[in-house]
Structures are given as structure tokens and as C-alpha cells.
Design a protein around this motif. Structure first.
Motif, PDB file in Angstrom:
ATOM      1  N   LEU A 206      11.273  21.677 -29.287  1.00 30.71           N
ATOM      2  CA  LEU A 206      10.460  21.008 -28.276  1.00 30.71           C
ATOM      3  C   LEU A 206      10.671  19.496 -28.345  1.00 30.71           C
ATOM      4  O   LEU A 206      11.035  18.958 -29.387  1.00 30.71           O
ATOM      5  CB  LEU A 206       8.974  21.311 -28.507  1.00 30.71           C
TER       6      LEU A 206
ATOM      7  N   SER B  33       6.860  14.852 -27.240  1.00 31.78           N
ATOM      8  CA  SER B  33       5.595  14.896 -26.489  1.00 31.78           C
ATOM      9  C   SER B  33       5.044  16.317 -26.412  1.00 31.78           C
ATOM     10  O   SER B  33       3.835  16.533 -26.483  1.00 31.78           O
ATOM     11  CB  SER B  33       5.775  14.310 -25.089  1.00 31.78           C
ATOM     12  N   HIS B  34       5.917  17.318 -26.293  1.00 31.59           N
ATOM     13  CA  HIS B  34       5.471  18.714 -26.278  1.00 31.59           C
ATOM     14  C   HIS B  34       5.011  19.146 -27.680  1.00 31.59           C
ATOM     15  O   HIS B  34       4.027  19.875 -27.814  1.00 31.59           O
ATOM     16  CB  HIS B  34       6.583  19.635 -25.775  1.00 31.59           C
ATOM     17  N   ARG B  35       5.726  18.694 -28.724  1.00 33.08           N
ATOM     18  CA  ARG B  35       5.304  18.998 -30.095  1.00 33.08           C
ATOM     19  C   ARG B  35       3.929  18.412 -30.383  1.00 33.08           C
ATOM     20  O   ARG B  35       3.100  19.034 -31.046  1.00 33.08           O
ATOM     21  CB  ARG B  35       6.318  18.448 -31.111  1.00 33.08           C
TER      22      ARG B  35
ATOM     23  N   ARG C 198       2.373  20.352 -20.101  1.00 31.43           N
ATOM     24  CA  ARG C 198       3.186  20.352 -21.330  1.00 31.43           C
ATOM     25  C   ARG C 198       2.867  21.568 -22.193  1.00 31.43           C
ATOM     26  O   ARG C 198       3.760  22.184 -22.765  1.00 31.43           O
ATOM     27  CB  ARG C 198       2.941  19.066 -22.126  1.00 31.43           C
TER      28      ARG C 198
ATOM     29  N   HIS D 274       4.505  24.730 -20.639  1.00 28.96           N
ATOM     30  CA  HIS D 274       5.949  24.808 -20.903  1.00 28.96           C
ATOM     31  C   HIS D 274       6.229  25.034 -22.383  1.00 28.96           C
ATOM     32  O   HIS D 274       7.138  25.787 -22.741  1.00 28.96           O
ATOM     33  CB  HIS D 274       6.655  23.553 -20.396  1.00 28.96           C
ATOM     34  N   ALA D 275       5.444  24.391 -23.261  1.00 30.14           N
ATOM     35  CA  ALA D 275       5.638  24.577 -24.703  1.00 30.14           C
ATOM     36  C   ALA D 275       5.342  26.019 -25.097  1.00 30.14           C
ATOM     37  O   ALA D 275       6.111  26.634 -25.841  1.00 30.14           O
ATOM     38  CB  ALA D 275       4.732  23.614 -25.485  1.00 30.14           C
TER      39      ALA D 275
END
Length: 199
Positions: A144, A147-149, A179, A182-183
């Protein structure tokens, strides 16, 4: 930092303190109370370390960012205006410092193969399943973006809601939701069976 107290006179603090206790500590920090700062530092060190490690994956940078974050708390604690939780304010500082640190780094990409290298000590068979789950989860999260993490880490490991995450990342709540969507889709795609259901 050193204090006039003997080292054994300070009892270990819990992982989290009630908000009013944290605010009293911050007020003492603003007044220049070093022992209060040390207490606040000890409370936030493990939480920030976990968050930053999951976010930037570089131990030397993690320690630097964590210390920079807590230096802001020490020097600019009076800037906390109380419109959010103290933890939200501190995590937001850490996030911004981490993003700046990543941009500053001259290092090449993250070492994606680090988790695949053999370990010198064999793992006991009774923890093999747990190790496999952790490895799969780490590999999926590593893919990822930072920002997604950050969204995944704050939601799953720090029990924060979307509004608080949005405050930390300085973005709209809808961006956090997107986010996370999607993550989670990425993690489900890369994790099989029961672990995929956990996501």
C-alpha cells in the motif's frame, strides 16, 4: 532527559491515559515541567513507534520522526487548541513529519524482500500459523502507499474513527473512506481464507 528523581521512583505508565490526565500533563509541559514531558513521552513512544513503523518502514527514520514529533510537543504544546483529542494532534504532527522525512530521504525503494530472507533461528511449529498470518499481512500492507497504510494502521491498530483519522491526515472524511475502501479491497485480494474475512 534527566530528572532529580531516582530512576526507580517513577512507576511505569499504562499504554493510554485518560484524556484529562493527558491534558494536565500537557499543561505542565507547557510550563516547562520536564518530568511531565518524560511521562507523556513514555505514553506516546510505543504508540507512535508502531504507527510510524507501519507507515514508513525505516527504523532510523522512525526514531528521528518520533523525536521530532515530541520536540514539537515540548516546544509548541501551547499551540494545542483543544478542538481535537490530544492524541489526534500528536499523531497529526507525526504524520506530517513522516511525510516530510520520506520526501527528504535519498534512499532507494523499500526492501520488499526483507521479509522473505531466511531467519537464523527456526520457528517453533506451534507459532508457524501465526507467523504465516503476520507475514502475509505485512506483505499485503507493504504494497500500500504510505497514505493508505496510515489509514489502515490508525483504524485497525489504534482504534481511531474516520473523523479522527481525517484530522490527523488533514484530509476530508470522504477521502479517508475512499482510501480505506481501496486498502481493504487490496488486502482482501492478497489475503486468502479466514484472514481475508478479517479485513
Amino acid at each position: 532527559m534527566t530528572t532529580n528523581r531516582p530512576p526507580n521512583s517513577i512507576a511505569p505508565l499504562p499504554a493510554r491515559l485518560p484524556l484529562d490526565v493527558e491534558l494536565r500533563l500537557l499543561q505542565r509541559v507547557i510550563e516547562g515541567d520536564r518530568p511531565a514531558f518524560e511521562q507523556l513521552y513514555r505514553v506516546y513512544h510505543p504508540r507512535l513507534t508502531r504507527f510510524l513503523m507501519n507507515l514508513i518502514r525505516r527504523p532510523t527514520l522512525v526514531e528521528e520522526v518520533l523525536n521530532d514529533t515530541m520536540m514539537v510537543v515540548w516546544e509548541k504544546g501551547a499551540n494545542f487548541n483543544g478542538t481535537s483529542k490530544l492524541s489526534t494532534w500528536i499523531f497529526a504532527i507525526a504524520y506530517r513529519k513522516a511525510m516530510k522525512g520520506l520526501r527528504r530521504q535519498d534512499e532507494a525503494r523499500e526492501d520488499k524482500q526483507a521479509e522473505n530472507r531466511p531467519c537464523d533461528a527456526p520457528l517453533p511449529e506451534n507459532v508457524a500459523g501465526q507467523e504465516r498470518i503476520q507475514r502475509l499481512l505485512r506483505q499485503a500492507i507493504d504494497e500500500l502507499s504510505p497514505s493508505h497504510r496510515a489509514v489502515v494502521d490508525l483504524a485497525y491498530f489504534h482504534d481511531m474513527g474516520y473523523r479522527e483519522i481525517a484530522d490527523i491526515l488533514e484530509c476530508p472524511v470522504d477521502t479517508v473512506k475512499t482510501r480505506m475502501f481501496h486498502a481493504r479491497r487490496h488486502l482482501k485480494r492478497h489475503l486468502d481464507g479466514a484472514l481475508g474475512d478479517w479485513i
